[in-house]
Each structure stands twice: as structure tokens, then as C-alpha cells.
Design an enzyme around this catalytic site. Structure first.
Site, PDB file in Angstrom:
ATOM      1  N   ASP A 155     -10.568   2.963  -3.962  1.00 52.05           N
ATOM      2  CA  ASP A 155     -10.248   1.581  -4.325  1.00 52.05           C
ATOM      3  C   ASP A 155     -11.441   0.654  -4.172  1.00 52.05           C
ATOM      4  OD1 ASP A 155     -10.291   1.789  -1.552  1.00 52.05           O
ATOM      5  OD2 ASP A 155      -8.130   1.558  -1.326  1.00 52.05           O
ATOM      6  N   ASN A 197       0.832  -1.343   6.895  1.00 49.69           N
ATOM      7  CA  ASN A 197       2.087  -1.454   6.136  1.00 49.69           C
ATOM      8  C   ASN A 197       2.415  -0.145   5.415  1.00 49.69           C
ATOM      9  OD1 ASN A 197       0.228  -1.355   4.094  1.00 49.69           O
ATOM     10  ND2 ASN A 197       0.541  -3.452   3.384  1.00 49.69           N
ATOM     11  N   HIS A 222       0.340   1.553   3.434  1.00 51.51           N
ATOM     12  CA  HIS A 222      -0.333   1.808   2.144  1.00 51.51           C
ATOM     13  C   HIS A 222      -1.308   2.978   2.254  1.00 51.51           C
ATOM     14  CE1 HIS A 222      -3.792  -1.350   2.944  1.00 51.51           C
ATOM     15  NE2 HIS A 222      -4.148  -0.169   3.383  1.00 51.51           N
ATOM     16  N   GLU A 256       0.272  -0.704  -2.239  1.00 54.75           N
ATOM     17  CA  GLU A 256       1.006  -1.521  -1.289  1.00 54.75           C
ATOM     18  C   GLU A 256       2.504  -1.207  -1.359  1.00 54.75           C
ATOM     19  OE1 GLU A 256      -0.852  -2.736   0.738  1.00 54.75           O
ATOM     20  OE2 GLU A 256      -2.215  -4.294   0.054  1.00 54.75           O
TER      21      GLU A 256
HETATM   22  C1  F6R Z   1      -9.610   2.221   2.047  1.00 60.77           C
HETATM   23  C2  F6R Z   1      -8.192   2.412   1.823  1.00 60.77           C
HETATM   24  C3  F6R Z   1      -7.162   1.900   2.777  1.00 60.77           C
HETATM   25  C4  F6R Z   1      -7.523   2.132   4.235  1.00 60.77           C
HETATM   26  C5  F6R Z   1      -6.465   1.527   5.155  1.00 60.77           C
HETATM   27  C6  F6R Z   1      -6.829   1.679   6.607  1.00 60.77           C
HETATM   28  O1  F6R Z   1     -10.372   2.801   0.990  1.00 60.77           O
HETATM   29  O2  F6R Z   1      -7.846   2.960   0.843  1.00 60.77           O
HETATM   30  O3  F6R Z   1      -5.936   2.495   2.484  1.00 60.77           O
HETATM   31  O4  F6R Z   1      -7.616   3.515   4.464  1.00 60.77           O
HETATM   32  O5  F6R Z   1      -6.315   0.174   4.865  1.00 60.77           O
HETATM   33  O6  F6R Z   1      -7.952   0.902   6.895  1.00 60.77           O
HETATM   34  P1  F6R Z   1      -8.704   1.066   8.284  1.00 60.77           P
HETATM   35  O7  F6R Z   1      -9.272   2.440   8.288  1.00 60.77           O
HETATM   36  O8  F6R Z   1      -9.799   0.036   8.248  1.00 60.77           O
HETATM   37  O9  F6R Z   1      -7.702   0.857   9.357  1.00 60.77           O
END
Ligand code: F6R
Length: 260
Positions: free
Chosen positions: A82, A153, A155, A160
Site C-alpha cells: 500500500d 482495527n 486491517h 479497512e
Molecule cells: C503497512 C500495512 C499496514 C500495517 C499495519 C500495522 O504496509 O499494510 O497494514 O501493517 O497498520 O502497522 P504497524 O506495524 O506500524 O503497527
């Protein structure tokens, strides 16, 4: 929605490590093994990569393996999950910047083999761009391995809550909790983009192997829901319960609410 409140996670697919360092090293080892196996076969390794805090130590370990143990990335083709929209690739908050800084600048991956959704296209070009990204992954025969973190959440990527399980790469509105968590990098909520391009859930679940890494107590609530809860679009990562190719890699703190 599939009701599955009684389904327990398949513990064969779950490994809990004493520390974030050990969990990250194990994850890096799995990625390195795939790269080496593909090298032996004379093939490319098609990797789906994540950003954020979670994979940082994985990338550090991969860099160490490259520098001191001869692991080459010359056969690696990468696709990132992403990217914020809009953002410039030169912004320190961009995932292009993150990946260069945390991995790509330190290993021998070929520049043309790196794919990160870039968001410098205008809004009327986005759907076409997303479809191209999706087709590019397919043109390489799909992802051999997808590395995932998990949002508080639930995701995966930026899929989301409410994202359809058959969704593909697309533009998405970021959830308030996702934007709140991004303040850490953007300094202020007003600076956090409202949208992102993300691989879809269907894009992710097509990967031949999926490693979901979760570290720290702040992930324990959502890990419990993702692994033990109902499979529903409200918790996008819950779909992983249905997949045989998923491995959950946790540190003890992230696993604290899971009953064995
Ligand atoms: C990042 C992504 C997100 C993160 C998630 C956790 O490329 O796709 O799904 O893996 O938001 O973020 P952290 O690792 O910062 O807690």
C-alpha cells in the site's frame, strides 16, 4: 458473513516467540529460505512486502543476512501492499521512502524489480493504475510470499473494516484509527492523508504463503479477534482463519489474550 465464533485458531499455524527480536528473526529466516529455494530452482521470488513498525526488525535481519551471510536479492521481485494517497515518493512519510531506507538501499535488489503503488497519478487515472498493479502481480504468477502486519482495527494492507473479501487493488478511505496511528509519522492528524492505495483482500489471499507478524501488547486485542473471532468484513484479517497457507508469528505480548 461466516459465523465461526467456536472455531479456535489452528495452533499448528501459530508460533509465539519470547521477544519481538526472535519473532522478527524467525520471519526473516522464512523469507530468506524462500529466496534461496527460488534461487536454487533458477526462479524469481515474488515477495509482497509491508511497511510500518512491525517489519522493521525483519528488514534489519534481512540486511544482516545480505551483508554477512551472502543472501542475495538479485532474484527478488517485490510488491508493496500500500501507499498513502496523495503523497510524493520523496516525502519521508511515503512508503517508497520507508522501503528504500529500511531495506532496498541496503541490499542488491534490482530497482526495476521494486513495485510500490505510486500515487502521483491524478484521481481519474487511479482505477486504471490499480488494475495495472493487480495485473502486474498476476503477470509474475502471483505472490510467492506475503508479509503482513495488522492494524489495531484488524486491517491488512489498508483494507479497512468493511472491505469486501473479494476486493482487489484500489483507492480506499482510511479509518479514523488508522489515521490516528499515523500521527506518529506525520506529526499531526491534519497532515495524515485521508486515503491510500491498497492491494485488496483477494490480492493478498491469493499469495502462496502468508506470514502475519504481530508484536507488542497493543496488538493483543485485535489478535484475539482476528484469530479467534467471527470471520466478518468488520475484522478484515479474520478471513485469514480460512486459509491453509497462513502462519501467524507473534511475540508473547501480542499473544497474551489467546487461550491455548
Ligand atoms: C503497512 C500495512 C499496514 C500495517 C499495519 C500495522 O504496509 O499494510 O497494514 O501493517 O497498520 O502497522 P504497524 O506495524 O506500524 O503497527
Amino acid at each position: 458473513m461466516i459465523k465461526s465464533s467456536n472455531i479456535q485458531p489452528d495452533f499448528d499455524k501459530l508460533t509465539v516467540y519470547d521477544s519481538a527480536v526472535l519473532a522478527s528473526k524467525y520471519t526473516a529466516k522464512k523469507i530468506a529460505e524462500l529466496i534461496l529455494q527460488k534461487q536454487k530452482e533458477g526462479n524469481r521470488a515474488i515477495l509482497g512486502l509491508a511497511t510500518g513498525n512491525t517489519p522493521k526488525m525483519v528488514y534489519q535481519e534481512l540486511i544482516r543476512l545480505h551483508k554477512y551471510e551472502g543472501l542475495s536479492f538479485s532474484n527478488v521481485v517485490s510488491f508493496n501492499l500500500d501507499e498513502y494517497y496523495p503523497i510524493s515518493v520523496n516525502d519521508e512519510q511515503s512508503y517508497t521512502y520507508f522501503m528504500n531506507n529500511n531495506l532496498f538501499n541496503h541490499v542488491d535488489i534490482t530497482q526495476e524489480n521494486i513495485h510500490i503503488p505510486h500515487t502521483d497519478c491524478s484521481s481519474n487515472q487511479i482505477s486504471e493504475y490499480c488494475l495495472d498493479y493487480e495485473n502486474k502481480i498476476k503477470s509474475y504468477g502471483g505472490l510467492d510470499l506475503q508479509l503482513l502486519g495488522i492494524g489495531r482495527n484488524g486491517h491488512i494492507g489498508f483494507n479497512e473494516p468493511g472491505s469486501k473479501f473479494d476486493s482487489i487493488t484500489r483507492l480506499i478511505d482510511l479509518h479514523p484509527l488508522t489515521r490516528e496511528d499515523a500521527i506518529e509519522n506525520f506529526g499531526d492528524l491534519d497532515n495524515v492523508p485521508h486515503q491510500a492505495i491498497t492491494m485488496g483482500i483477494n490480492t493478498i489471499v491469493q499469495a502462496k504463503k502468508i506470514l502475519l507478524l504481530a508484536l507488542g501488547e497493543r496488538k493483543s486485542e485485535i489478535i484475539k479477534k482476528a484469530l479467534n473471532g467471527t470471520i466478518a468484513t468488520e475484522v478484515p484479517s479474520s478471513i485469514l482463519q480460512t486459509l491453509p497457507q497462513v502462519e501467524y508469528i507473534l511475540d508473547r505480548e501480542a499473544a497474551v489474550l489467546i487461550q491455548k
